[in-house]
Design an enzyme around this catalytic site. Structure first.
Site, PDB file in Angstrom:
ATOM      1  N   HIS A 142       0.823  -1.214   0.000  1.00  0.00           N
ATOM      2  CA  HIS A 142       0.000   0.000   0.000  1.00  0.00           C
ATOM      3  C   HIS A 142       0.846   1.248   0.000  1.00  0.00           C
ATOM      4  O   HIS A 142       0.484   2.265  -0.578  1.00  0.00           O
ATOM      5  CB  HIS A 142      -0.948  -0.004   1.206  1.00  0.00           C
ATOM      6  N   ARG A 145      -9.158  -5.354 -19.873  1.00  0.00           N
ATOM      7  CA  ARG A 145      -8.646  -6.726 -19.778  1.00  0.00           C
ATOM      8  C   ARG A 145      -9.667  -7.592 -19.044  1.00  0.00           C
ATOM      9  O   ARG A 145     -10.173  -7.191 -17.984  1.00  0.00           O
ATOM     10  CB  ARG A 145      -7.324  -6.713 -19.009  1.00  0.00           C
ATOM     11  N   GLU A 153       2.412 -11.967 -22.169  1.00  0.00           N
ATOM     12  CA  GLU A 153       3.082 -11.915 -20.867  1.00  0.00           C
ATOM     13  C   GLU A 153       3.872 -13.193 -20.625  1.00  0.00           C
ATOM     14  O   GLU A 153       4.566 -13.331 -19.631  1.00  0.00           O
ATOM     15  CB  GLU A 153       2.051 -11.795 -19.737  1.00  0.00           C
ATOM     16  N   ASN A 158       5.645  -6.813 -16.905  1.00  0.00           N
ATOM     17  CA  ASN A 158       5.885  -7.278 -15.530  1.00  0.00           C
ATOM     18  C   ASN A 158       5.934  -8.802 -15.505  1.00  0.00           C
ATOM     19  O   ASN A 158       6.869  -9.416 -14.998  1.00  0.00           O
ATOM     20  CB  ASN A 158       4.779  -6.801 -14.583  1.00  0.00           C
ATOM     21  N   ASP A 159       4.893  -9.422 -16.075  1.00  0.00           N
ATOM     22  CA  ASP A 159       4.872 -10.882 -16.086  1.00  0.00           C
ATOM     23  C   ASP A 159       5.844 -11.441 -17.117  1.00  0.00           C
ATOM     24  O   ASP A 159       6.464 -12.481 -16.884  1.00  0.00           O
ATOM     25  CB  ASP A 159       3.452 -11.394 -16.340  1.00  0.00           C
ATOM     26  N   ARG A 213       7.819 -12.084  -9.266  1.00  0.00           N
ATOM     27  CA  ARG A 213       7.831 -10.622  -9.257  1.00  0.00           C
ATOM     28  C   ARG A 213       7.555 -10.015  -7.890  1.00  0.00           C
ATOM     29  O   ARG A 213       7.742  -8.819  -7.685  1.00  0.00           O
ATOM     30  CB  ARG A 213       6.853 -10.071 -10.304  1.00  0.00           C
ATOM     31  N   CYS A 241       1.929  -2.378 -21.704  1.00  0.00           N
ATOM     32  CA  CYS A 241       1.186  -1.886 -20.544  1.00  0.00           C
ATOM     33  C   CYS A 241       1.823  -2.293 -19.219  1.00  0.00           C
ATOM     34  O   CYS A 241       1.252  -2.055 -18.168  1.00  0.00           O
ATOM     35  CB  CYS A 241      -0.269  -2.334 -20.601  1.00  0.00           C
TER      36      CYS A 241
END
Ligand code: PEP
Ligand code: MG
Length: 564
Positions: free
Chosen positions: A184, A322, A417, A440-441, A451, A488
């Site tokens: 957070h 998505r 990904e 990211n993936d 990750r 993205c």
């Protein structure tokens, strides 16, 4: 001078003296209570209720994403299962303080064991426990220090309640020793554009008053900086401030090649800020973020409402939604019920949707209905594109695109990904209308590095030439098939890497809205031919760090200074 490394949030740089967050309250003793069980229970109920109200009030004051986080925390405080756990310890003769400490700690351990998104909520639970115990003891809750001058806040991890109300005139930057990029602290720091570096293990050694430079773009804290380093950091901060107030032009290279700059969003409420920061549409709407805490699949009506709000906010603009990406770091109770040893390699993304096809069909229904409901928008309807997460095969591409078309979705694409889909991009883009690369993936799977795991964070670097090669495959397949290829993942938010991605064939970039200004400014520095040259330099490197250096050198050789 020393350099401490962590995960930078955003691209800012700041400097100032350290002020440390107070240490947590000492653990209460396990001794017997002098009060009756009923008296202890009444004290705890009063304290819990007061803490929950205080969190709600702070949330209302802060607004935005902070409000949601603080309301969720207030609900945690009053969770009936936790109340039962506390009550059973009090019934066994413990003090209220100890019962709260012990019950919350056991819940915390359960969350941590679950890992991923839920694991990162453990810090929220700790904060609630500390607040309740402080109230029971009649002492102030540990919180943000006030040294009387602006400071760099250093903490183990920051509670949402503290991050939400940070006085941004006083807090120059944040450093935490715990927490990952999805904690957070990171989410709120990103939303508020606070310069932050999380997961700096060595931050525990920083002392009050010590001068540091916090370079989020590089993920580096510099201690005892030289005058020259301080000056450089000041100049970068000033350049960045100038970029942030530059006119909101559409994304383009120096030769005029258009590279639309889009926003990554998780809730329709984020739309206004994205538009304000110049987003030309939405490149990734993460629908699973709407339902992370739901136990049941959302109804078509609930979904239609959210998608209608989103599409209405972007009249005449592209909006890429998505389909639910459930699993691993983002489990959805209604889609991922089986226990898996390796959820990142399990029934996630399109695989989970396929196993519950009715849920996917309902989502496509809701999207088609929202699209139909917003056709009459005054400035023209949004252009809805829908894509599937975690596509690994040509067959999955066929499955998803034909299902989407069955529901009248005009533009159906896939996320790349998984390395297999990058390697087969030529065939996949023969079928799908577009591809969007989730770096990211893609990085996680290419380098085989979780990750979310701090211990392998150094592998999670999209600059790695292996990742860049896969992206080049997709870019080339897009060109050959005449299909758009967006990016993205977080990589698109790195101003120099953004140039490399365009050089590799990306036709649009989507990112957290706060990153748009830096990327917009960076793209304007290079022509397409230059971007290709910089990409070539990065591709020729052996590892991520040398790819970054090679790109910097190639960019500088064009007579420009690259940001980030
Ligand atoms: C990605 O993997 O790069 C991506 C954009 O999807 P997410 O971060 O939501 O997994
Ligand atoms: Mg992903």
């Amino acid at each position: 001078m020393a350099e401490l490394r962590g995960v930078g949030i955003g691209l800012g740089v700041a400097q100032g003296p350290v002020a440390r967050m107070a240490e947590p309250l000492p653990a209460p003793s396990d001794g017997p209570s002098a009060l009756s069980a009923d008296e202890e229970k009444a004290r705890v109920s009063e304290a819990v209720a007061a803490v929950a109200r205080e969190l709600e009030e702070r949330g209302a004051q802060a607004g935005g994403a902070a409000r949601d986080v603080l309301e969720a925390q207030a609900m945690m405080a009053e969770d009936p299962t936790l109340e039962d756990e506390v009550a059973s310890r009090i019934a066994a003769g413990k003090t209220g303080e100890f019962a709260v400490f012990d019950a919350f700690a056991s819940f915390r351990d359960q969350l941590t064991a679950l890992g991923g998104y839920l694991g990162e909520r453990a810090a929220d639970l700790d904060d609630v426990a500390q607040r309740v115990i402080a109230r029971l003891r009649g002492v102030p809750a540990p919180g943000v220090p006030d040294p009387g001058h602006p400071f760099v806040l250093v903490a183990k991890d920051l509670a949402p309640a503290d991050t939400a109300l940070l006085d941004l005139d006083k807090v120059l930057a944040l450093i935490t020793s715990d927490g990952g990029p999805t904690s957070h602290t990171a989410i709120l720091a990103r939303e508020k554009s606070i310069v932050a570096i999380v997961g700096v293990a060595a931050a525990k050694d920083l002392t009050d008053g010590e001068e540091v430079i916090v370079d989020a773009a590089a993920g580096v804290v510099t201690t005892a900086p030289t005058a020259e380093e301080l000056e450089r950091a000041l100049k970068r901060a000033a350049d960045r401030a100038a970029q942030a107030s530059a006119p909101l032009t559409p994304g383009a290279l120096a030769d005029g090649t258009a590279i639309p700059l889009l926003a990554n969003l998780g809730k329709p409420e984020g739309a206004a800020e994205a538009v304000e920061l110049g987003a030309e549409g939405v490149g990734l709407f993460r629908t699973e973020f709407l339902f992370l805490s739901s136990n049941q699949a959302p109804t078509v009506a609930q979904q239609k409402e959210a998608y209608t709000a989103l599409l209405s906010a972007f009249p005449g603009k592209k909006v890429v939604v998505r389909a639910l990406d459930a699993g691993a770091d983002k489990p959805l109770a209604f889609l991922n019920d089986a226990h898996e040893e390796n959820p990142a390699l399990g029934l996630r993304g399109i695989r989970a949707l396929r196993a519950s096809e009715d849920i996917l069909r309902e989502q496509l229904t809701a999207l088609a209905e929202a699209d139909a409901a917003t056709r009459q928008t005054a400035d023209g309807p949004a252009d809805l594109w829908v894509m599937a997460p975690m596509i690994a095969t040509v067959e999955e591409t066929e499955y998803f695109t034909s299902l989407a078309r069955e529901y009248g979705i005009k533009t159906a694409g896939v996320m790349v990904e998984v390395p297999s889909s990058a390697l087969l991009a030529d065939r996949i883009l023969g079928i799908a209308d577009f591809a969007s690369i989730g770096t990211n993936d893609l990085t996680q799977y290419t380098l085989a590095a979780d990750r979310l795991l701090g211990s392998v964070a150094s592998f999670q670097d999209p600059w790695h030439p292996a990742v860049l090669r896969l992206i080049r495959e997709v870019g080339q397949a897009g060109r050959e098939n005449g299909k758009p290829v967006g990016i993205c993942g977080e990589a698109a938010a790195d101003p120099l890497l953004a140039v490399v991605l365009v050089g590799l064939g990306a036709t649009s970039l989507s990112m957290a809205p706060t990153a748009l200004a830096d990327v917009r400014a960076s793209l304007l520095e290079y022509t397409l031919a230059e971007a290709r040259g910089i990409a070539e330099a990065a591709l020729a490197a052996d590892d991520a760090a040398s790819a970054r250096d090679a790109a910097r050198d190639a960019a500088a050789a064009k007579g420009t200074v690259a940001a980030g």
